[in-house]
Scaffold this motif. Structure first.
Motif, PDB file in Angstrom:
ATOM      1  N   ASP A  61       0.806  -1.213   0.000  1.00  0.00           N
ATOM      2  CA  ASP A  61       0.000   0.000   0.000  1.00  0.00           C
ATOM      3  C   ASP A  61       0.841   1.266   0.000  1.00  0.00           C
ATOM      4  OD1 ASP A  61      -2.333  -1.486   0.063  1.00  0.00           O
ATOM      5  OD2 ASP A  61      -2.333  -1.605   2.259  1.00  0.00           O
ATOM      6  N   GLY A  62       2.156   1.126   0.173  1.00  0.00           N
ATOM      7  CA  GLY A  62       3.006   2.295   0.290  1.00  0.00           C
ATOM      8  C   GLY A  62       2.997   3.174  -0.939  1.00  0.00           C
ATOM      9  N   MET A  63       2.990   2.561  -2.133  1.00  0.00           N
ATOM     10  CA  MET A  63       3.046   3.326  -3.360  1.00  0.00           C
ATOM     11  C   MET A  63       1.802   4.167  -3.573  1.00  0.00           C
ATOM     12  SD  MET A  63       5.905   2.944  -4.994  1.00  0.00           S
ATOM     13  CE  MET A  63       5.574   3.338  -6.708  1.00  0.00           C
ATOM     14  N   LEU A  64       0.718   3.839  -2.883  1.00  0.00           N
ATOM     15  CA  LEU A  64      -0.521   4.599  -3.066  1.00  0.00           C
ATOM     16  C   LEU A  64      -0.874   5.404  -1.822  1.00  0.00           C
ATOM     17  CD1 LEU A  64      -2.633   1.956  -4.999  1.00  0.00           C
ATOM     18  CD2 LEU A  64      -1.335   3.878  -5.918  1.00  0.00           C
ATOM     19  N   SER A  65       0.080   5.574  -0.936  1.00  0.00           N
ATOM     20  CA  SER A  65      -0.166   6.374   0.259  1.00  0.00           C
ATOM     21  C   SER A  65      -0.381   7.833  -0.132  1.00  0.00           C
ATOM     22  CB  SER A  65       1.020   6.273   1.222  1.00  0.00           C
ATOM     23  OG  SER A  65       2.152   6.935   0.676  1.00  0.00           O
ATOM     24  N   SER A  66      -0.996   8.582   0.766  1.00  0.00           N
ATOM     25  CA  SER A  66      -1.227  10.003   0.481  1.00  0.00           C
ATOM     26  C   SER A  66       0.094  10.730   0.284  1.00  0.00           C
ATOM     27  CB  SER A  66      -2.037  10.643   1.615  1.00  0.00           C
ATOM     28  OG  SER A  66      -1.354  10.510   2.854  1.00  0.00           O
ATOM     29  N   GLU A  67       1.116  10.327   1.047  1.00  0.00           N
ATOM     30  CA  GLU A  67       2.428  10.947   0.917  1.00  0.00           C
ATOM     31  C   GLU A  67       3.018  10.698  -0.467  1.00  0.00           C
ATOM     32  OE1 GLU A  67       5.359   9.396   3.600  1.00  0.00           O
ATOM     33  OE2 GLU A  67       6.461  11.299   3.636  1.00  0.00           O
ATOM     34  N   ALA A  68       2.916   9.472  -0.944  1.00  0.00           N
ATOM     35  CA  ALA A  68       3.449   9.136  -2.266  1.00  0.00           C
ATOM     36  C   ALA A  68       2.701   9.884  -3.359  1.00  0.00           C
ATOM     37  CB  ALA A  68       3.361   7.628  -2.497  1.00  0.00           C
ATOM     38  N   ARG A  69       1.385  10.006  -3.213  1.00  0.00           N
ATOM     39  CA  ARG A  69       0.598  10.661  -4.253  1.00  0.00           C
ATOM     40  C   ARG A  69       0.869  12.162  -4.290  1.00  0.00           C
ATOM     41  NH1 ARG A  69      -5.115   7.368  -4.392  1.00  0.00           N
ATOM     42  NH2 ARG A  69      -5.534   8.825  -6.083  1.00  0.00           N
ATOM     43  N   VAL A  70       1.056  12.760  -3.129  1.00  0.00           N
ATOM     44  CA  VAL A  70       1.415  14.189  -3.095  1.00  0.00           C
ATOM     45  C   VAL A  70       2.770  14.398  -3.751  1.00  0.00           C
ATOM     46  CG1 VAL A  70       2.074  16.091  -1.573  1.00  0.00           C
ATOM     47  CG2 VAL A  70      -0.009  14.799  -1.112  1.00  0.00           C
ATOM     48  N   PHE A  71       3.723  13.516  -3.436  1.00  0.00           N
ATOM     49  CA  PHE A  71       5.045  13.623  -4.024  1.00  0.00           C
ATOM     50  C   PHE A  71       4.971  13.444  -5.540  1.00  0.00           C
ATOM     51  CE2 PHE A  71       9.333  11.625  -4.839  1.00  0.00           C
ATOM     52  CZ  PHE A  71      10.040  12.801  -4.728  1.00  0.00           C
ATOM     53  N   GLY A  72       4.184  12.471  -5.989  1.00  0.00           N
ATOM     54  CA  GLY A  72       4.026  12.243  -7.424  1.00  0.00           C
ATOM     55  C   GLY A  72       3.415  13.425  -8.132  1.00  0.00           C
ATOM     56  N   THR A  73       2.411  14.047  -7.510  1.00  0.00           N
ATOM     57  CA  THR A  73       1.773  15.226  -8.099  1.00  0.00           C
ATOM     58  C   THR A  73       2.756  16.382  -8.182  1.00  0.00           C
ATOM     59  OG1 THR A  73      -0.397  14.548  -7.279  1.00  0.00           O
ATOM     60  CG2 THR A  73      -0.127  16.863  -7.871  1.00  0.00           C
ATOM     61  N   THR A  74       3.552  16.552  -7.137  1.00  0.00           N
ATOM     62  CA  THR A  74       4.575  17.596  -7.148  1.00  0.00           C
ATOM     63  C   THR A  74       5.540  17.388  -8.306  1.00  0.00           C
ATOM     64  OG1 THR A  74       4.463  17.851  -4.741  1.00  0.00           O
ATOM     65  CG2 THR A  74       6.448  18.669  -5.824  1.00  0.00           C
ATOM     66  N   LEU A 133       2.142   5.571 -10.366  1.00  0.00           N
ATOM     67  CA  LEU A 133       2.667   4.952  -9.150  1.00  0.00           C
ATOM     68  C   LEU A 133       2.436   3.448  -9.158  1.00  0.00           C
ATOM     69  CD1 LEU A 133       1.629   7.551  -6.425  1.00  0.00           C
ATOM     70  CD2 LEU A 133       3.946   7.078  -7.251  1.00  0.00           C
ATOM     71  N   ARG A 134       1.256   3.018  -9.611  1.00  0.00           N
ATOM     72  CA  ARG A 134       0.991   1.587  -9.713  1.00  0.00           C
ATOM     73  C   ARG A 134       1.957   0.922 -10.698  1.00  0.00           C
ATOM     74  NH1 ARG A 134      -3.811  -0.137  -7.453  1.00  0.00           N
ATOM     75  NH2 ARG A 134      -5.320   1.478  -6.875  1.00  0.00           N
ATOM     76  N   THR A 135       2.241   1.626 -11.789  1.00  0.00           N
ATOM     77  CA  THR A 135       3.173   1.092 -12.788  1.00  0.00           C
ATOM     78  C   THR A 135       4.568   0.959 -12.203  1.00  0.00           C
ATOM     79  OG1 THR A 135       1.891   2.074 -14.602  1.00  0.00           O
ATOM     80  CG2 THR A 135       4.193   1.490 -15.063  1.00  0.00           C
ATOM     81  N   MET A 136       5.036   2.008 -11.523  1.00  0.00           N
ATOM     82  CA  MET A 136       6.370   1.949 -10.936  1.00  0.00           C
ATOM     83  C   MET A 136       6.449   0.890  -9.847  1.00  0.00           C
ATOM     84  SD  MET A 136       7.990   5.785 -10.909  1.00  0.00           S
ATOM     85  CE  MET A 136       6.752   6.547  -9.876  1.00  0.00           C
ATOM     86  N   GLN A 137       5.363   0.713  -9.106  1.00  0.00           N
ATOM     87  CA  GLN A 137       5.356  -0.325  -8.074  1.00  0.00           C
ATOM     88  C   GLN A 137       5.651  -1.683  -8.685  1.00  0.00           C
ATOM     89  OE1 GLN A 137       1.529  -1.417  -6.353  1.00  0.00           O
ATOM     90  NE2 GLN A 137       2.479  -1.529  -4.336  1.00  0.00           N
ATOM     91  N   SER A 138       5.083  -1.956  -9.847  1.00  0.00           N
ATOM     92  CA  SER A 138       5.303  -3.258 -10.475  1.00  0.00           C
ATOM     93  C   SER A 138       6.772  -3.445 -10.840  1.00  0.00           C
ATOM     94  CB  SER A 138       4.418  -3.402 -11.718  1.00  0.00           C
ATOM     95  OG  SER A 138       4.855  -2.554 -12.768  1.00  0.00           O
ATOM     96  N   PHE A 139       7.439  -2.376 -11.233  1.00  0.00           N
ATOM     97  CA  PHE A 139       8.864  -2.475 -11.572  1.00  0.00           C
ATOM     98  C   PHE A 139       9.728  -2.632 -10.332  1.00  0.00           C
ATOM     99  CE2 PHE A 139       7.417  -0.676 -15.612  1.00  0.00           C
ATOM    100  CZ  PHE A 139       8.140  -1.453 -16.509  1.00  0.00           C
ATOM    101  N   PHE A 140       9.312  -1.994  -9.223  1.00  0.00           N
ATOM    102  CA  PHE A 140      10.059  -2.163  -7.978  1.00  0.00           C
ATOM    103  C   PHE A 140       9.922  -3.590  -7.454  1.00  0.00           C
ATOM    104  CE2 PHE A 140       9.497   2.581  -7.274  1.00  0.00           C
ATOM    105  CZ  PHE A 140      10.839   2.871  -7.487  1.00  0.00           C
ATOM    106  N   VAL A 141       8.696  -4.107  -7.483  1.00  0.00           N
ATOM    107  CA  VAL A 141       8.429  -5.431  -6.930  1.00  0.00           C
ATOM    108  C   VAL A 141       9.020  -6.533  -7.806  1.00  0.00           C
ATOM    109  CG1 VAL A 141       6.621  -7.085  -6.341  1.00  0.00           C
ATOM    110  CG2 VAL A 141       6.357  -4.682  -5.708  1.00  0.00           C
ATOM    111  N   SER A 142       8.860  -6.385  -9.134  1.00  0.00           N
ATOM    112  CA  SER A 142       9.324  -7.427 -10.048  1.00  0.00           C
ATOM    113  C   SER A 142       9.944  -6.775 -11.281  1.00  0.00           C
ATOM    114  CB  SER A 142       8.153  -8.325 -10.458  1.00  0.00           C
ATOM    115  OG  SER A 142       8.584  -9.363 -11.316  1.00  0.00           O
ATOM    116  N   PRO A 143      11.228  -6.431 -11.223  1.00  0.00           N
ATOM    117  CA  PRO A 143      11.866  -5.714 -12.328  1.00  0.00           C
ATOM    118  C   PRO A 143      12.026  -6.517 -13.606  1.00  0.00           C
ATOM    119  CG  PRO A 143      13.484  -6.306 -10.657  1.00  0.00           C
ATOM    120  CD  PRO A 143      12.140  -6.616 -10.075  1.00  0.00           C
ATOM    121  N   GLY A 144      11.830  -7.828 -13.539  1.00  0.00           N
ATOM    122  CA  GLY A 144      11.953  -8.665 -14.733  1.00  0.00           C
ATOM    123  C   GLY A 144      13.285  -9.392 -14.774  1.00  0.00           C
ATOM    124  N   ASP A 145      13.369 -10.395 -15.637  1.00  0.00           N
ATOM    125  CA  ASP A 145      14.580 -11.198 -15.756  1.00  0.00           C
ATOM    126  C   ASP A 145      14.863 -11.445 -17.245  1.00  0.00           C
ATOM    127  OD1 ASP A 145      16.749 -12.769 -15.267  1.00  0.00           O
ATOM    128  OD2 ASP A 145      15.577 -14.576 -14.786  1.00  0.00           O
TER     129      ASP A 145
END
Length: 202
Positions: free
Chosen positions: A124-137, A164-176
């Motif tokens: 849930d961290g990537m969709l926290s209010s703090e993350a969304r404010v930072f993303g908007t900035t 943010l949801r897209t970046m979360q997927s890259f953080f969690v599973s960057p690919g091989d």
């Protein structure tokens, strides 16, 4: 052998000065190692005992969060340079995503602003209010006339959530192997770019 004096032989003159110097030491160590650091690492670099650092920061997470906040302006300035002059929303967003993914991997304390923690990616961290404010900035600093491309405040909020949801997927599973550089840009332009451009057609 004489015992090394703490604080480089120049003790802080106030609690604010001590806190600032602890955070500066943490930022410097992270920059050198490209990895998360602990209270003991910072204490050693300052020549003080761990309890001294704990007096100002109760945990490594609190210290990393302070380091992240202290680094925000520098990160945003570097992001500005990376996307400067890009007026097309797709091109600007793709470059912004690539830059952010690379920057957070190099400087993990910045990940706190997007994930809520430096050790693990919280679902849930990537969709926290703090993350969304930072993303908007971040995206409001782009050289993009968002209104001209059909984006009002609500649409921008949804765009930040989507990115943010897209970046979360890259953080969690960057690919091989993980996509990087121009390969990542092509992938994002094809798929994420299509979603971003769709707003102007609504």
């Amino acid at each position: 052998m004489a015992r090394r004096r703490g604080w480089g032989g120049s003790p802080p003159d106030s609690d604010e000065d001590a806190s600032r110097r602890i955070v500066a030491a943490a930022v410097d160590l992270i920059g050198q190692t490209g990895a998360a650091i602990g209270i003991a690492d910072v204490a050693e670099s300052l020549g003080v005992i761990r309890q001294t650092v704990y007096r100002y920061f109760p945990s490594a997470d609190a210290l990393m969060r302070a380091a992240a906040i202290a680094s925000v302006d520098g990160f945003l300035d570097r992001l500005d340079r990376a996307v400067a002059g890009l007026g097309d929303p797709v091109e600007a967003m793709v470059e912004g995503i690539v830059f952010t993914l690379e920057e957070v991997r190099r400087t993990p304390h910045l990940g706190i602003l997007l994930t809520g923690a430096y050790a693990d990616i919280h679902p849930d961290g990537m969709l926290s209010s703090e993350a969304r404010v930072f993303g908007t900035t971040m995206i409001r600093r782009f050289d993009v006339d968002w209104a001209r491309h059909g984006y009002d405040d609500d649409a921008l909020d949804e765009l930040v959530e989507y990115v943010l949801r897209t970046m979360q997927s890259f953080f969690v599973s960057p690919g091989d192997p993980p996509r990087e550089g121009d390969d990542l840009r092509r992938y994002l332009t094809r798929w994420v770019g299509s979603a971003i451009a769709a707003q102007s057609r609504l």
